[in-house]
Design an enzyme around this catalytic site. Structure first.
Site, PDB file in Angstrom:
ATOM      1  N   SER A   1      78.067   2.474  -2.740  1.00 30.70           N
ATOM      2  CA  SER A   1      78.733   2.502  -1.428  1.00 30.70           C
ATOM      3  C   SER A   1      80.209   2.859  -1.551  1.00 30.70           C
ATOM      4  O   SER A   1      80.847   3.224  -0.568  1.00 30.70           O
ATOM      5  CB  SER A   1      78.598   1.145  -0.735  1.00 30.70           C
ATOM      6  OG  SER A   1      79.188   0.125  -1.518  1.00 30.70           O
TER       7      SER A   1
ATOM      8  N   ALA B   1      73.390   0.969  -0.445  1.00 31.31           N
ATOM      9  CA  ALA B   1      72.191   0.933  -1.286  1.00 31.31           C
ATOM     10  C   ALA B   1      70.948   0.559  -0.495  1.00 31.31           C
ATOM     11  O   ALA B   1      69.887   1.192  -0.654  1.00 31.31           O
ATOM     12  CB  ALA B   1      72.394  -0.048  -2.437  1.00 31.31           C
TER      13      ALA B   1
ATOM     14  N   ASP C   1      71.092  -2.792 -10.301  1.00 24.05           N
ATOM     15  CA  ASP C   1      72.128  -3.589 -10.968  1.00 24.05           C
ATOM     16  C   ASP C   1      73.229  -3.911  -9.961  1.00 24.05           C
ATOM     17  O   ASP C   1      74.352  -3.393 -10.060  1.00 24.05           O
ATOM     18  CB  ASP C   1      72.689  -2.818 -12.166  1.00 24.05           C
ATOM     19  CG  ASP C   1      73.670  -3.651 -12.980  1.00 24.05           C
ATOM     20  OD1 ASP C   1      73.604  -4.891 -12.893  1.00 24.05           O
ATOM     21  OD2 ASP C   1      74.509  -3.052 -13.696  1.00 24.05           O
TER      22      ASP C   1
ATOM     23  N   CYS D   1      73.632 -10.628 -12.041  1.00 27.73           N
ATOM     24  CA  CYS D   1      74.785 -11.090 -12.817  1.00 27.73           C
ATOM     25  C   CYS D   1      75.413 -12.316 -12.167  1.00 27.73           C
ATOM     26  O   CYS D   1      76.543 -12.692 -12.493  1.00 27.73           O
ATOM     27  CB  CYS D   1      75.822  -9.975 -12.972  1.00 27.73           C
ATOM     28  SG  CYS D   1      76.545  -9.421 -11.410  1.00 27.73           S
TER      29      CYS D   1
ATOM     30  N   ARG E   1      71.479  -0.404 -21.402  1.00 30.59           N
ATOM     31  CA  ARG E   1      71.553   1.046 -21.173  1.00 30.59           C
ATOM     32  C   ARG E   1      70.830   1.807 -22.284  1.00 30.59           C
ATOM     33  O   ARG E   1      70.152   2.818 -22.032  1.00 30.59           O
ATOM     34  CB  ARG E   1      73.018   1.484 -21.086  1.00 30.59           C
ATOM     35  CG  ARG E   1      73.712   1.067 -19.798  1.00 30.59           C
ATOM     36  CD  ARG E   1      75.075   1.716 -19.657  1.00 30.59           C
ATOM     37  NE  ARG E   1      76.118   1.045 -20.386  1.00 30.59           N
ATOM     38  CZ  ARG E   1      76.986   0.188 -19.866  1.00 30.59           C
ATOM     39  NH1 ARG E   1      76.890  -0.134 -18.577  1.00 30.59           N
ATOM     40  NH2 ARG E   1      77.935  -0.355 -20.606  1.00 30.59           N
TER      41      ARG E   1
END
Length: 393
Positions: A250, A279, A297, A337, A211
């Protein structure tokens, strides 16, 4: 007396390399009366003591906590937790402008099956193994005793992380202390942390450094933050001087939390808008060349090895659409991830998407998890977060 699990001949090599997992195929016997979560000793086929850990049913039979011993000492958790805290101190993560960080990252802190995130004076604990579940009260007490850590509250949140076959049905609850506010500070920015009902421990602290990097790219750009969750990237983009920031998720609850975090740091700032929608649909419908900084992400597309193929298809589709729509000269931050997806698999999925789009793409940065999510050198499986920063012509 600690029960002993003996390995088959020739199955000691991984233990000698200090890999903490004992797989079921390496075990020659399971002692009678053993129960899931029990502390057990592991020995070689010749009877040599290899280490002590927690037993559980499944492909991983034992997670070793201490090598070369047949039992855990009374101060085991206190020693390990204090060591983990000292590392975070040495990393300069504990500061007036930063009071949220990961204190325990499972195998990376030599505590397999345990995750602890710190938000101010509250520790949020997750057990990923029955053994850690049964040790939760001892761990909670040890957390509050770490010198200088000033942890007053310990919230236990393991309803979604424990193996379902263990039938433990844990309650999410305060083991010590109680709720006394949920605002934490990361690099000088404030965030509402929903550890009661939010995903994981309430916040994705693993993206802190990424970030910060995004903030450096944000000035004057039109930003799209996909799968925004609590809006972490959006808040940093706002501070970085973005022209506008759109956040998409969402989940209406996530969208509301993003709005709350924007208001906490940038009250009544008209640069930010939140969209509660799917998305993939948003990407498909959005105007081409509108955004010149996009963050992808998503949640894990492949939580298990059986889902790798479909997960890679998802990453290719997602990134291909971003390449198609991003403005010339735009920057794409894209992540995975999924622990089951290797760094090479993810990179190939993104490269394939870039080739399909016909755009010229250059890698600016290759990203991973931060230092408070360390990887035990003997346990490379602990490296789960993969990211690329791409310049798209």
């Amino acid at each position: 007396m600690t029960k002993i699990i003996k390995l088959k001949p020739g199955k000691e090599e991984s233990v000698f390399r200090h890999h903490p997992w004992i797989f079921s195929g390496a075990v020659s016997n399971i002692p009678e009366g053993i129960e899931e979560g029990d502390e057990v000793c592991v020995s070689s086929s010749k009877g040599d003591i290899l280490g002590t850990g927690h037993y559980q049913i499944g492909s991983i039979t034992v997670r070793i906590l201490e090598f070369g011993t047949d039992h855990l000492t009374e101060d085991f958790y206190a020693r390990r937790l204090e060591s983990a805290y000292r590392l975070r101190e040495n990393l300069n993560l504990i500061r007036p402008d930063n009071n949220c960080y990961r204190l325990v990252h499972g195998e990376g802190d030599f505590l397999p099956g345990l995750v602890v995130d710190i938000y101010g004076d509250t520790a949020v604990m997750q057990a990923h193994s029955p053994g850690m579940h049964f040790a939760r009260h001892k761990i909670a007490e040890a957390l509050t005793m770490i010198p200088n850590a000033r942890i007053r509250n310990v919230y236990y949140k393991s309803d979604t992380t424990l193996p379902y076959k263990a039938h433990l049905d844990p309650d999410n609850e305060y083991l010590i202390g109680s709720y006394d506010g949920n605002i934490a500070i990361e690099n000088g920015l404030q965030f509402n942390i929903d550890w009661l009902k939010g995903q994981k421990t309430g916040f994705f602290v693993d993206q802190r450094e990424n970030r910060s990097l995004l903030e450096r790219f944000a000035s004057g750009r039109t930003v799209l933050n996909m799968f925004c969750y609590t809006g972490g990237f959006s808040v940093y983009a706002m501070r970085g001087g973005a022209k506008s920031v759109d956040s998409v998720d969402s989940s209406s609850k996530a969208a509301a939390l993003t709005d709350a975090n924007i208001m906490l740091n940038f009250p009544d700032d008209s640069r930010h808008h939140t969209y509660d929608t799917d998305a993939f649909k948003f990407l498909a419908d959005m105007e081409k060349d509108k955004y010149d900084l996009i963050i992808l992400d998503p949640p894990a597309f492949a939580k298990h090895r059986s889902a790798i193929k479909n997960g890679l298809i998802g990453y290719r589709k997602l990134n291909a659409k971003a390449f198609e729509k991003i403005k010339k000269g735009g920057v794409l931050f894209t992540f995975s991830c999924s622990q089951a997806i290797t760094k090479d698999m993810f990179r190939m999925a993104v490269f394939t998407a870039a080739a399909k789009s016909g755009r010229k793409v250059r890698i600016l940065y290759q990203l991973s998890q931060p230092a408070d999510h360390p990887v035990d050198i003997s346990h490379p499986e602990g490296e789960y977060l993969k990211g690329l920063v791409l310049y798209v012509e």
